[in-house]
Design a protein around this motif. Structure first.
Motif, PDB file in Angstrom:
ATOM      1  N   ALA B  68       0.744  -1.007  -0.088  1.00  0.00           N
ATOM      2  CA  ALA B  68       0.240  -0.015   0.335  1.00  0.00           C
ATOM      3  C   ALA B  68       1.029   1.492   0.222  1.00  0.00           C
ATOM      4  O   ALA B  68       0.282   2.514  -1.390  1.00  0.00           O
ATOM      5  CB  ALA B  68      -1.382  -0.001   1.370  1.00  0.00           C
ATOM      6  N   LYS B  69       2.123   1.210   0.807  1.00  0.00           N
ATOM      7  CA  LYS B  69       2.771   2.314   0.869  1.00  0.00           C
ATOM      8  C   LYS B  69       3.436   2.845  -0.652  1.00  0.00           C
ATOM      9  O   LYS B  69       3.565   3.908  -0.669  1.00  0.00           O
ATOM     10  CB  LYS B  69       3.787   2.335   2.204  1.00  0.00           C
ATOM     11  N   ILE B  70       3.937   1.726  -1.363  1.00  0.00           N
ATOM     12  CA  ILE B  70       4.903   2.002  -2.507  1.00  0.00           C
ATOM     13  C   ILE B  70       3.276   2.000  -2.962  1.00  0.00           C
ATOM     14  O   ILE B  70       3.774   3.052  -4.198  1.00  0.00           O
ATOM     15  CB  ILE B  70       5.115   0.313  -3.309  1.00  0.00           C
ATOM     16  N   GLU B  71       2.399   1.781  -3.660  1.00  0.00           N
ATOM     17  CA  GLU B  71       1.185   2.591  -4.610  1.00  0.00           C
ATOM     18  C   GLU B  71       1.218   3.887  -3.920  1.00  0.00           C
ATOM     19  O   GLU B  71       1.532   4.500  -4.964  1.00  0.00           O
ATOM     20  CB  GLU B  71       0.285   1.250  -3.967  1.00  0.00           C
ATOM     21  N   LYS B  72       1.170   4.363  -2.863  1.00  0.00           N
ATOM     22  CA  LYS B  72       1.161   5.257  -2.086  1.00  0.00           C
ATOM     23  C   LYS B  72       1.474   5.950  -2.742  1.00  0.00           C
ATOM     24  O   LYS B  72       1.736   7.681  -3.604  1.00  0.00           O
ATOM     25  CB  LYS B  72       0.305   5.337  -0.951  1.00  0.00           C
ATOM     26  N   TRP B  73       2.950   6.096  -2.265  1.00  0.00           N
ATOM     27  CA  TRP B  73       4.076   7.185  -2.734  1.00  0.00           C
ATOM     28  C   TRP B  73       5.334   6.573  -3.594  1.00  0.00           C
ATOM     29  O   TRP B  73       5.897   7.472  -4.236  1.00  0.00           O
ATOM     30  CB  TRP B  73       5.013   6.714  -0.892  1.00  0.00           C
ATOM     31  N   LEU B  74       5.175   5.402  -4.461  1.00  0.00           N
ATOM     32  CA  LEU B  74       6.590   5.074  -4.581  1.00  0.00           C
ATOM     33  C   LEU B  74       5.885   5.220  -6.994  1.00  0.00           C
ATOM     34  O   LEU B  74       6.526   5.185  -7.327  1.00  0.00           O
ATOM     35  CB  LEU B  74       7.027   4.278  -4.958  1.00  0.00           C
ATOM     36  N   LEU B  75       4.806   5.474  -6.978  1.00  0.00           N
ATOM     37  CA  LEU B  75       3.778   5.149  -8.354  1.00  0.00           C
ATOM     38  C   LEU B  75       3.793   6.825  -8.712  1.00  0.00           C
ATOM     39  O   LEU B  75       2.944   7.307  -7.908  1.00  0.00           O
ATOM     40  CB  LEU B  75       2.703   4.203  -8.211  1.00  0.00           C
ATOM     41  N   PRO B  76       4.388   6.709  -9.200  1.00  0.00           N
ATOM     42  CA  PRO B  76       4.887   8.218  -9.413  1.00  0.00           C
ATOM     43  C   PRO B  76       3.370   8.746 -10.081  1.00  0.00           C
ATOM     44  O   PRO B  76       3.763  10.132 -10.403  1.00  0.00           O
ATOM     45  CB  PRO B  76       6.352   8.001 -11.006  1.00  0.00           C
ATOM     46  N   ALA B  77       3.079   8.009 -11.682  1.00  0.00           N
ATOM     47  CA  ALA B  77       2.273   8.738 -12.872  1.00  0.00           C
ATOM     48  C   ALA B  77       0.554   8.581 -11.568  1.00  0.00           C
ATOM     49  O   ALA B  77       0.012   7.654 -11.416  1.00  0.00           O
ATOM     50  CB  ALA B  77       2.447   8.343 -14.554  1.00  0.00           C
ATOM     51  N   SER B  78      -0.226   9.496 -11.614  1.00  0.00           N
ATOM     52  CA  SER B  78      -1.721   9.445 -11.409  1.00  0.00           C
ATOM     53  C   SER B  78      -2.477   9.106 -12.589  1.00  0.00           C
ATOM     54  O   SER B  78      -1.658   9.991 -13.749  1.00  0.00           O
ATOM     55  CB  SER B  78      -2.097  10.583 -10.714  1.00  0.00           C
ATOM     56  N   ALA B  79      -3.784   9.075 -12.202  1.00  0.00           N
ATOM     57  CA  ALA B  79      -4.190   8.906 -13.740  1.00  0.00           C
ATOM     58  C   ALA B  79      -5.304  10.095 -13.803  1.00  0.00           C
ATOM     59  O   ALA B  79      -4.758  10.941 -13.296  1.00  0.00           O
ATOM     60  CB  ALA B  79      -5.712   7.511 -13.082  1.00  0.00           C
ATOM     61  N   GLY B  80      -5.277   9.588 -15.661  1.00  0.00           N
ATOM     62  CA  GLY B  80      -5.684  10.912 -16.396  1.00  0.00           C
ATOM     63  C   GLY B  80      -7.466  11.397 -15.607  1.00  0.00           C
ATOM     64  O   GLY B  80      -7.717  10.659 -15.064  1.00  0.00           O
ATOM     65  N   TYR B  81      -8.332  12.522 -16.083  1.00  0.00           N
ATOM     66  CA  TYR B  81      -9.582  12.759 -15.573  1.00  0.00           C
ATOM     67  C   TYR B  81      -9.774  13.411 -16.533  1.00  0.00           C
ATOM     68  O   TYR B  81      -9.202  14.702 -16.846  1.00  0.00           O
ATOM     69  CB  TYR B  81      -9.444  12.744 -14.049  1.00  0.00           C
ATOM     70  N   LEU B  82     -11.174  13.809 -16.426  1.00  0.00           N
ATOM     71  CA  LEU B  82     -11.574  14.831 -17.177  1.00  0.00           C
ATOM     72  C   LEU B  82     -13.004  15.893 -16.170  1.00  0.00           C
ATOM     73  O   LEU B  82     -13.492  14.976 -15.526  1.00  0.00           O
ATOM     74  CB  LEU B  82     -12.658  14.534 -18.303  1.00  0.00           C
ATOM     75  N   GLU B  83     -13.101  17.267 -15.547  1.00  0.00           N
ATOM     76  CA  GLU B  83     -13.380  18.145 -15.254  1.00  0.00           C
ATOM     77  C   GLU B  83     -14.225  18.310 -15.580  1.00  0.00           C
ATOM     78  O   GLU B  83     -13.530  19.661 -16.112  1.00  0.00           O
ATOM     79  CB  GLU B  83     -12.191  18.406 -13.715  1.00  0.00           C
ATOM     80  N   THR B  84     -15.271  19.088 -15.126  1.00  0.00           N
ATOM     81  CA  THR B  84     -16.211  19.359 -15.732  1.00  0.00           C
ATOM     82  C   THR B  84     -16.674  21.300 -14.993  1.00  0.00           C
ATOM     83  O   THR B  84     -15.944  20.697 -13.357  1.00  0.00           O
ATOM     84  CB  THR B  84     -17.068  19.572 -16.836  1.00  0.00           C
TER      85      THR B  84
END
Lengths: 840, 536
Positions: B68-84
């Motif tokens: 969980a920590k690795i996923e939280k801190w070490l995965l560099p990119a966040s998913a894209g999104y579309l915000e209106t």
């Protein structure tokens, strides 16, 4: 006498004891007097005290009651096997062995006397019994008994080591007074008597009689158990910790001693004289190791050179050809002598050689007269292999070119380039596109003119004819459009359309472009090659020979075209071929497509490929957008661009909807039937009991009775089971789903049949199996821990017994810290050791 | 409007997030990595096992926490999104609008390749999303490197191509052609002609099992092992011709959609379908599986798309109003549906699979017929194969932002690829591991027969029988047989009889078992030791 004394002493003891509690303290001498003289007075007191008291009651009978000698020991008539009485034991408080009085013996004798009387009675009875038994006169037996008038009850005569029974039983024991009495009046008497008195008072140091053996042993055991428990309970926590630890480590002390010979050598200390001598020689010598190695290498090199030289000379020596030797000698003489004699001569010689070489190059090269070419041809390698073949062909080509060039230069007239160009029909020329266009124009016009319809065969059929006509019309239209395009192109000029020309109908996005680019580069490289290698040489030579009136372009072009032709013929690039095919295919189709579309579609992929600056890249699509949106709104091709608000889809009519919805009307029924079938297969429905004609009936009795109760009951039970089976199925409540519950035999091996040992419940086992422990599923920091074996040890390491260490029982088993600690230590050790070895 | 695409716009959080929030987030992630709860150790009697399992659980917890920590801190990119903002709707946002917002690298993924001649194109991506295979119906096969838009190879097979599929990597691909299907190498060399399958309608490759699955024109499902070329299974579906076939990536089960509105699921080791579902009243036009394997989307010709939960085999959500010719789930769970020249992307607002609603839409030029939509893995890109070539549009938030180079590496070097290939082959799963619930592998074998009634059940039955015996109404008899003594005697007898049946059974069973055990022991012993066997 002795007996009395003994008794009095014991009574005095008892008295002293009682006195301790009751009366006032009397001096020892008085007590003694009392004990000796006023015995009868005390007898009443000690009445119920012990056996002695009872003795006193019998009117001062000195001899006590004595137990009869056991029959075995009495050896009556040898009825019993003779056995030695070893059953004596010295009482613990029996201190003084040396003291022995004569009285004892007497007493013993008197004892025996009395016992004799008893024995006589016994003997009488015995003889009587014998008489009655044997019928012999008693005299016969009498003699026997008389012959041994004295019977010893003791197995051995009394002595120092065989005390009498009295002594053994604790009576007639000597007291301190007995020993002190004779000493009275001697100088140290007072002192000793005082000491003894003190001793008596001192109850603390009184040694009590030992407990019986079993009791004593029990006590001992108890004490020992306590001690042992204490000792062992120290280990409990340690053992518990080791037991509960998921992993036990034995890799702590892995020092296996020396690992290498070098390590051993590094530790070596010279001890003996010889060793010391050697060490001094080695250490003090000026020759360093590096020098030694260098020397060694040098010698080795020299040796190998010598060896080779020897070999060579041997070989040369073997050559028997006279001419060879003659020439060799001559050479030797010439070169060495001449060069040595005169440097000028040597120079001349060199010059001559050079000129000769140049001449040879001039004359022989490119005519297959070179050494290499000759060899090739003579061995037939030029036919066999492609490489030499091509090279020789190239040489010939070059020769031809050069000779022609020379000829033309001699003639002074320029060759007609147009012929060449027409021959090779190459696109690289700048004029060709226009010419091509013109040609295409001509051809299209021609095609427009002749729309001949075949009169016979398949094509003459009416519908075919119609189709043909249609197609022709379309083709014409396209041709016209193409014509227009050509004209437009001609007007605009052929600069920017260089790329589009290459695309013939087919919208190529990768390959053609690729092919195109290399072509240009190849040209360049060809040019470069020509210039560098052959042209320059030739030019140089020509310059030397003939006046330079030539423009550089024409030969270059010639070579290019030829090379390309050659390339096409020989190599035949498969990629280009396929694209060519595709292109043909595409242009053959009847789809209409405007030219502008082509360019557009081509641009999209190219954008991404070409490393154009970003700004320009971004501008591209927008420009297109603005341009296209007006003119060709309907025919727009690019989806991205037209992703505008045209979400128009027709709402289908109601009838259509209904039609669609009920396309497969009986689909649901069918599915139900299917499900029933599957269920019947997997959970077979029990058969209804039926009357089998001819079974169990002679007449119509069975029919009247109907099916037997048993059968009905059985059927009902089966039915119940069946229903239960249906109910427990996964798809029992899902009407639209059939889930097969057939057992897959192949997949059965992937399950366990029984629970593995420590587990007792399925749930716990399956829960414990839920987490994968492989490196694919766990962070690398934990994988090792998850997969660590129960015992970690290195092979060859001796496992030492557990050492005691304090363990806090409340501490939880922490697996982490010891591991890290232990794991790293040995590593460090080894590294340190290695370092040592290296440094030394 | 705000658009962000993965990999490029790292979301910068202005406020340092509260620690509690982080904890909550971490906990949620930890739960995911714990893969369910541990067993209830309190009920265990065996102390040793208890401690062992407890320590094991502790390790699992540690592992989950670390993950969980690795996923939280070490995965560099966040998913894209579309915000209106305000009244803007995400599905009204055009590709042109997106193009303005995103960076250059991403905008390069918006393009159309127009190839009108070899019409409708099927697409397939490699697992890493690096390569794309396009197969034109009329015989055009193209292998494209999507990273640098390089056409690696294109060939024209000059016959109908019905489907294309990559094998385990970009080195090989299969094409279902007019008569047979073929396997080609990356350079276009024909390696194999798979004649046994006949004219194939759909091809799918099962990556973990190295099986090439295909459904042919006569409704036969074939599984062929591509490692040694053996035909693992050929199954007659008996449901007629279909060209709707999809593989559940979670368990390798192949789903077929049929004209009767059923969807059937198959595995190579059984001739009968694992599951048959009546999904639609009309023919099924498309099927797609969520990457987690729990959700399935089907589309019927009656203009309905349905989302199914495969754990319960229940419909989760019907989506009315359009039917899809092709469906595809993205890695993040977006569902793309293509019909005619219109592509709609649905997003799951609830997260559990029940709330799919419009997310984006994209309409192409009228007249283009969408043949296949497929999300490109690890990119926010949707590939659309249509009658006039193929297009690529941006769908923010569709792709997994972080790739695991051990699973699929878009930037793979050839050395890595080779190593990966070896690993894949070593990890190849046998075909029998394909089952509906692969997590059951290694668990106890499900009992074939019905379990014996437990002791409690027997006792209950016994009591019932005794009660029944007691409450039997005695007939009124004559001639002195109605005496109370006789009656009580009779009643006792009945009860005794009722009792007798139960214990007898039990005892006989136990005795029999004992005897059997003894016999077994005697039988197992060597001859010399047989006389020492305990005799019962």
């Amino acid at each position: 006498m002795g007996g009395l004394k003994r008794k009095s002493s014991s009574s005095a003891k008892a008295l002293a004891k009682s006195k301790k509690k009751k009366g006032p303290h009397l001096p020892n001498s008085i007590l003694k007097v009392i004990a000796n003289q006023k015995r009868p007075l005390n007898s009443d007191e000690e009445d119920d005290d012990d056996v002695i008291g009872s003795d006193d009651e019998h009117g001062g009978d000195l001899y006590e009651y004595e137990e009869g000698v056991p029959e075995e020991e009495s050896r009556k008539n040898n009825r019993y096997d003779r056995h030695d009485n070893y059953d004596y034991e010295l009482p613990e408080d029996f201190e003084d062995e040396n003291v022995e009085s004569e009285d004892d013996d007497d007493g013993g004798n008197s004892d025996n006397d009395e016992a004799e009387g008893d024995d006589d009675d016994d003997d009488d009875r015995h003889t009587r019994m014998l008489q009655s038994l044997t019928g012999m006169p008693s005299a016969a037996f009498e003699g026997e008994s008389k012959s041994k008038p004295v019977l010893f009850t003791e197995a051995y005569p009394e002595g120092e080591f065989n005390p009498t029974r009295d002594v053994l039983e604790g009576k007639n024991v000597l007291t301190e007074e007995d020993f002190l009495a004779p000493l009275e009046g001697t100088p140290g008497y007072q002192k000793t008597s005082k000491q003894i008195a003190r001793m008596r008072k001192d109850t603390k140091h009184v040694v009590h009689a030992p407990l019986p053996k079993p009791q004593r042993e029990r006590l001992e055991r108890k004490a020992v158990i306590g001690l042992v428990d204490e000792e062992f309970s120290k280990w409990v926590h340690l053992v518990k910790k080791n037991r509960e630890a998921p992993t036990v480590y034995f890799n702590q002390d892995v020092d296996l001693g020396y690992s290498t010979v070098g390590a051993i050598a590094s530790e070596f200390q010279p001890r003996t004289e010889f060793e010391k001598k050697m060490a001094s020689v080695l250490n003090d010598s000026e020759v360093s190791m590096e020098d030694h190695i260098k020397d060694h290498n040098h010698i080795a090199k020299m040796r190998s050179l010598l060896f080779r030289h020897e070999f060579k000379s041997k070989r040369i020596k073997k050559i028997k050809s006279k001419t060879y030797h003659r020439l060799k000698n001559k050479d030797l003489k010439n070169s060495s002598l001449g060069a040595l004699m005169d440097p000028e001569m040597a120079k001349e010689e060199a010059m001559r050689q050079e000129a000769k070489r140049v001449e040879e190059r001039m004359t022989l090269k490119h005519r297959n007269t070179g050494k290499w070419a000759k060899r090739m041809i003579s061995r037939g390698l030029n036919v066999k292999y492609d490489g030499p073949k091509a090279a020789i062909a190239e040489q010939l080509q070059m020769n031809a070119n050069l000779s022609r060039k020379m000829n033309s230069m001699r003639d002074g007239s320029s060759s007609d380039e147009s012929d060449d160009e027409e021959e090779f029909n190459d696109g690289s020329d700048e004029d060709t596109p226009s010419r091509l266009i013109a040609k295409a124009k001509e051809k299209t016009l021609k095609a427009l003119e002749d729309d001949e319809v075949p009169n016979a065969g398949l094509m003459s059929l009416p519908f075919m004819a119609r189709a043909m006509k249609k197609k022709n019309e379309e083709a014409n239209e396209e041709a016209k459009r193409a014509l227009e395009e050509y004209e437009e192109w001609e007007n605009s000029g052929g600069e920017n359309s260089k790329k589009t020309v290459n695309v013939s109908g087919r919208r190529v996005f990768g390959a053609t472009a690729k092919v195109e680019a290399p072509k240009e580069s190849r040209k360049d490289s060809d040019n470069f090659y020509d210039d560098s290698d052959s042209d320059n040489d030739m030019a140089g030579i020509e310059d030397n020979n003939i006046e330079p009136v030539r423009d550089n372009a024409s030969p270059a072009r010639n070579t290019i075209t030829e090379a390309e032709k050659f390339d096409d013929d020989v190599a035949g690039n498969p990629a280009s071929k396929t694209t060519f095919d595709v292109a043909m295919f595409a242009s053959g189709s009847w789809k209409k497509m405007t030219g502008s579309k082509n360019t557009e579609s081509k641009k999209a992929p190219k954008k991404t490929r070409a490393p154009i600056p970003q700004a320009q890249d971004k501008k591209g699509p927008r420009d297109e957008e603005s341009g296209d949106s007006e003119s060709e709104a309907e025919q727009m091709v690019d989806g991205v661009l037209t992703s505008a608000s045209k979400e128009t889809f027709e709402v289908p009519s109601q009838a259509e909807l209904i039609n669609r919805a009920f396309a497969g009307d009986d689909v649901l029924d069918e599915f139900e039937k299917d499900k029933e079938e599957v269920l019947n297969q997997e959970v077979p429905k029990p058969e209804k009991p039926v009357l089998v004609p001819g079974w169990g009936d002679w007449t119509n009795i069975q029919k009247k009775r109907g099916i037997s109760k048993q059968m009905v009951q059985k059927h009902e039970a089966e039915k119940k089971e069946w229903e239960q089976g249906l109910k427990t199925r996964k798809d029992a409540r899902l009407k639209h789903v059939i889930i097969s519950e057939k057992v897959d035999k192949k997949a059965e091996k992937l399950h366990t049949t029984t629970l593995p040992f420590p587990f007792t419940s399925k749930e716990v086992f399956e829960h414990s199996m839920r987490m994968p422990i492989g490196p694919e599923f766990n962070p690398s920091t934990i994988v090792g821990e998850l997969n660590r074996p129960e015992v970690v040890k290195k092979t060859g390491v001796i496992i030492k017994p557990v050492k005691f260490e304090e363990v806090n029982p409340n501490d939880e088993v922490d697996d982490e810290h010891p591991r890290n600690h232990q794991k790293q230590r040995p590593k460090k050790k080894t590294s340190r050791r290695q370092g040592k070895v290296k440094s030394k | 409007m705000e658009v962000a695409l993965e990999d490029n716009n790292l979301m910068e959080k202005v406020l340092p997030p509260d620690e509690q929030e982080i904890d909550v987030e971490l906990e949620a992630k930890e739960k995911k990595y714990l893969r369910g709860e541990g067993a209830n150790l309190e009920s265990l009697k065996d102390k040793k096992l208890k401690t062992q399992l407890a320590s094991r659980e502790k390790l699992y917890g540690k592992s989950a926490k670390a993950a969980a920590k690795i996923e939280k801190w070490l995965l560099p990119a966040s998913a894209g999104y579309l915000e209106t903002e305000g009244l803007e709707k995400t599905w009204r946002i055009k590709q042109t609008d997106i193009a303005k917002e995103v960076d250059l690298l991403s905008s390069k993924n918006q393009y159309d390749i127009v190839l009108p001649d070899f019409g409708p194109y099927k697409l397939d991506f490699t697992a890493s999303g690096r390569h794309m295979l396009a197969g034109g119906r009329k015989g055009h096969l193209a292998l494209v490197d999507m990273m640098n838009m390089n056409l690696i190879k294109e060939i024209h097979v000059r016959e109908t191509v019905r489907d294309v599929a990559f094998l385990h990597n970009d080195q090989f691909f299969a094409a279902a052609q007019k008569k047979y299907s073929y396997i080609y190498a990356r350079d276009g060399t024909e390696l194999h002609c798979l004649k046994e399958r006949g004219p194939v309608a759909r091809l799918r490759f099962l990556k973990n099992h190295f099986l090439l699955a295909s459904i042919n024109k006569i409704g036969q499902l074939h599984y062929q092992d591509v490692t040694y070329g053996d035909m693992v299974a050929s199954i007659r579906t008996g449901k007629g011709r279909t060209d709707v076939m999809e593989v559940n990536p979670y368990n390798g089960v192949v789903a077929l959609g049929h004209s009767g509105g059923t969807v059937t699921m198959w595995k190579p080791t059984s001739q009968a379908p694992l599951v048959q579902m009546q999904c639609h009243p009309g023919p099924v036009s498309a099927v797609a599986f969520h990457p987690n394997g729990h959700l399935m989307a089907t589309s019927g010709k009656e203009r309905k798309v349905k989302i199914w939960d495969l754990r319960k085999f229940e419909e989760v959500q019907p989506i009315h109003g359009f039917h899809a010719k092709t469906l595809s789930f993205s890695q993040k769970g977006l569902l793309a549906a293509g019909t005619g020249s219109f592509v709609q992307v649905l997003g799951d607002s609830s997260g559990g699979g029940g709330g799919y609603s419009r997310y984006m839409s994209h309409s192409m030029v009228k007249g283009y017929q969408v043949e296949k939509v497929m999300f490109r893995p690890y990119e926010d890109v949707l590939g659309i194969g249509h009658s006039m070539g193929w297009s690529s549009v941006l769908i923010p938030g569709s792709g997994e932002p972080n790739f695991d180079s051990w699973v699929a590496n878009p930037f793979e070097t050839s050395k890595q690829r080779r190593e990966k290939e070896v690993h894949l082959l070593l990890d190849k799963l046998p075909p029998e591991t394909i089952m509906l619930d692969p997590s059951k592998i290694g668990a106890m074998r499900p009992s074939r027969r019905k379990e014996r009634p437990t002791r409690g059940e027997i006792e209950v039955e016994k009591e019932v029988a005794i009660e029944a015996a007691k409450s039997v109404e005695m007939k009124k008899k004559t001639k002195g047989r109605n005496k109370p003594s006789k009656r009580t005697k009779k009643k006792k007898e009945l009860v005794e009889n009722a009792k007798k049946t139960f214990p007898e059974l039990e005892h006989s069973n136990i005795a029999g078992k004992k005897r059997r055990i003894g016999e077994d022991a005697a039988a197992e012993l060597p001859a010399s030791l047989k006389r020492f066997a305990r005799k019962n």
